[in-house]
Motif scaffolding. Structure first.
Motif, mmCIF file in Angstrom:
data_model
loop_
_atom_site.group_PDB
_atom_site.id
_atom_site.type_symbol
_atom_site.label_atom_id
_atom_site.label_comp_id
_atom_site.label_asym_id
_atom_site.label_seq_id
_atom_site.Cartn_x
_atom_site.Cartn_y
_atom_site.Cartn_z
ATOM 1 N N ARG A 59 0.743 -1.407 -0.062
ATOM 2 C CA ARG A 59 -0.192 -0.110 0.049
ATOM 3 C C ARG A 59 0.961 1.432 0.099
ATOM 4 N NH1 ARG A 59 -5.137 1.115 0.677
ATOM 5 N NH2 ARG A 59 -5.739 -0.836 1.884
ATOM 6 N N ARG A 60 2.063 1.131 0.755
ATOM 7 C CA ARG A 60 2.655 2.372 0.708
ATOM 8 C C ARG A 60 3.626 2.674 -0.576
ATOM 9 N NH1 ARG A 60 7.805 1.058 4.055
ATOM 10 N NH2 ARG A 60 8.508 0.375 1.957
ATOM 11 N N GLU A 61 3.796 1.694 -1.250
ATOM 12 C CA GLU A 61 4.525 1.632 -2.668
ATOM 13 C C GLU A 61 3.413 1.971 -3.695
ATOM 14 O OE1 GLU A 61 7.629 1.546 -3.474
ATOM 15 O OE2 GLU A 61 8.104 1.587 -1.375
ATOM 16 N N THR A 62 2.209 1.420 -3.568
ATOM 17 C CA THR A 62 1.323 1.740 -4.800
ATOM 18 C C THR A 62 0.092 2.524 -4.585
ATOM 19 O OG1 THR A 62 0.091 -0.516 -4.252
ATOM 20 C CG2 THR A 62 2.016 -0.617 -5.637
ATOM 21 N N GLY A 63 -0.171 2.733 -3.364
ATOM 22 C CA GLY A 63 -1.230 3.401 -2.829
ATOM 23 C C GLY A 63 -2.768 2.471 -2.825
ATOM 24 N N LEU A 64 -2.387 1.189 -3.096
ATOM 25 C CA LEU A 64 -3.634 0.397 -3.174
ATOM 26 C C LEU A 64 -3.295 -1.029 -2.328
ATOM 27 C CD1 LEU A 64 -4.181 0.222 -7.025
ATOM 28 C CD2 LEU A 64 -5.664 1.404 -5.358
ATOM 29 N N SER A 65 -4.299 -1.730 -1.848
ATOM 30 C CA SER A 65 -3.947 -2.983 -1.185
ATOM 31 C C SER A 65 -3.490 -3.885 -2.302
ATOM 32 C CB SER A 65 -5.134 -3.552 -0.462
ATOM 33 O OG SER A 65 -6.158 -3.724 -1.254
ATOM 34 N N PRO A 66 -2.810 -5.084 -1.819
ATOM 35 C CA PRO A 66 -2.628 -6.224 -2.850
ATOM 36 C C PRO A 66 -3.910 -6.637 -3.562
ATOM 37 C CG PRO A 66 -1.341 -6.484 -0.850
ATOM 38 C CD PRO A 66 -2.364 -5.320 -0.579
ATOM 39 N N GLN A 67 -4.969 -6.815 -2.719
ATOM 40 C CA GLN A 67 -6.107 -7.494 -3.340
ATOM 41 C C GLN A 67 -6.976 -6.624 -4.353
ATOM 42 O OE1 GLN A 67 -6.845 -10.462 -2.381
ATOM 43 N NE2 GLN A 67 -8.599 -10.431 -4.115
ATOM 44 N N THR A 68 -6.830 -5.342 -3.961
ATOM 45 C CA THR A 68 -7.549 -4.231 -5.062
ATOM 46 C C THR A 68 -6.718 -4.053 -5.985
ATOM 47 O OG1 THR A 68 -8.463 -3.196 -3.124
ATOM 48 C CG2 THR A 68 -8.005 -1.894 -5.214
ATOM 49 N N TRP A 69 -5.440 -4.248 -6.190
ATOM 50 C CA TRP A 69 -4.335 -4.072 -7.168
ATOM 51 C C TRP A 69 -4.687 -5.293 -7.905
ATOM 52 C CZ3 TRP A 69 -0.744 -6.875 -9.597
ATOM 53 C CH2 TRP A 69 0.114 -6.144 -10.640
ATOM 54 N N ARG A 70 -4.898 -6.516 -7.469
ATOM 55 C CA ARG A 70 -4.882 -7.867 -8.292
ATOM 56 C C ARG A 70 -6.167 -7.782 -8.855
ATOM 57 N NH1 ARG A 70 -3.944 -13.452 -5.322
ATOM 58 N NH2 ARG A 70 -2.151 -13.824 -6.575
ATOM 59 N N LYS A 71 -7.258 -7.246 -8.394
ATOM 60 C CA LYS A 71 -8.514 -7.350 -8.836
ATOM 61 C C LYS A 71 -8.538 -6.301 -10.242
ATOM 62 C CE LYS A 71 -11.378 -6.770 -5.418
ATOM 63 N NZ LYS A 71 -12.413 -6.115 -4.750
ATOM 64 N N LEU A 72 -7.938 -5.216 -9.982
ATOM 65 C CA LEU A 72 -7.805 -4.203 -11.348
ATOM 66 C C LEU A 72 -6.826 -4.846 -12.380
ATOM 67 C CD1 LEU A 72 -7.213 -0.726 -9.106
ATOM 68 C CD2 LEU A 72 -9.343 -1.634 -10.767
ATOM 69 N N TYR A 73 -5.835 -5.258 -12.056
ATOM 70 C CA TYR A 73 -4.836 -5.652 -13.085
ATOM 71 C C TYR A 73 -4.690 -6.973 -13.585
ATOM 72 C CZ TYR A 73 -3.450 -0.907 -12.332
ATOM 73 O OH TYR A 73 -3.628 0.523 -12.201
ATOM 74 N N ALA A 74 -4.858 -8.188 -12.667
ATOM 75 C CA ALA A 74 -4.741 -9.507 -12.888
ATOM 76 C C ALA A 74 -5.846 -9.794 -13.747
ATOM 77 C CB ALA A 74 -4.824 -10.256 -11.696
ATOM 78 N N SER A 75 -7.112 -9.091 -13.921
ATOM 79 C CA SER A 75 -8.192 -9.446 -14.964
ATOM 80 C C SER A 75 -7.814 -8.813 -16.111
ATOM 81 C CB SER A 75 -9.485 -9.033 -14.215
ATOM 82 O OG SER A 75 -9.479 -7.560 -14.170
ATOM 83 N N ASN A 76 -6.903 -7.710 -16.325
ATOM 84 C CA ASN A 76 -6.679 -7.309 -17.546
ATOM 85 C C ASN A 76 -5.664 -7.734 -18.360
ATOM 86 O OD1 ASN A 76 -8.629 -5.279 -16.747
ATOM 87 N ND2 ASN A 76 -7.181 -3.803 -16.114
ATOM 88 N N ALA A 77 -4.753 -8.790 -17.553
ATOM 89 C CA ALA A 77 -3.564 -9.423 -18.081
ATOM 90 C C ALA A 77 -4.136 -10.470 -19.003
ATOM 91 C CB ALA A 77 -2.773 -9.867 -17.199
#
Length: 182
Positions: A164-182
């Motif tokens: 969260r410090r590095e990206t501004g998002l929780s890992p779960q939120t980040w995964r939801k946003l980007y893993a589905s787009n890959a």
């Protein structure tokens, strides 16, 4: 309604040789496009994107000085450090190990490293761990706990804080946003 917004990022012909400016502009554009897509679907994520864009612009505005301090590490030294970190991403990495790679004292190494990168060695290692974890999460469905342990974090909570410090998002939120787009 036509308003002019001073973004603090102006690309000109002189910026062709400055990839960091183009990268900032690309990141800002990406954040704004993601905000537009998420604004009705998930206002919290849209707000996070906007906050990241604002912080990117704030950093850009405050870093306008052209002063470049002397010293720091050479590019071959940074390459050696990066290679070591990538090869040992799942292990504990200490500043003393990194300093010994370059035959420097820990104190001298830390000072030169911070002068080169703008961050301490351990913050840099954590950022590289997060980047590696992001790449891993794009192609894996393993639990966040497994991702954390396989990328050198103590536990899932530590991973989530650093992520969260590095990206501004929780890992779960980040995964939801980007893993589905890959």
């Amino acid at each position: 309604m036509s308003e002019s917004i001073d973004t603090g990022i102006t690309l000109s012909a002189g910026d062709v040789g400055r990839p960091e400016r183009a990268e900032q502009a690309r990141r800002l554009l990406t954040l704004l496009m993601e905000t537009e897509r998420a604004i009705y679907r998930d206002p919290d994520i849209a707000s996070t994107y906007l906050n990241q864009a604002i912080s990117l612009l704030t950093v850009t505005r405050h870093n306008k000085t052209s002063y470049k301090p002397r010293g720091g590490l050479a590019s071959w030294q940074m390459s050696r450090i990066d290679k070591f970190i990538n090869n040992n991403i799942s292990n504990s990495i200490r500043t003393i190990e990194l300093a010994s790679l370059l035959s420097l004292s820990p104190s001298h190494f830390t000072h030169a490293f911070k002068q080169t990168t703008g961050m301490t060695p351990l913050v840099y290692v954590a950022a590289m761990r997060v980047k590696a974890a992001q790449q891993f999460m794009l192609c894996s469905t393993r639990s966040l706990s497994d991702v954390a342990l396989s990328h050198g974090f103590c536990d899932q909570a530590h991973f989530c804080r650093v992520f969260r410090r590095e990206t501004g998002l929780s890992p779960q939120t980040w995964r939801k946003l980007y893993a589905s787009n890959a």
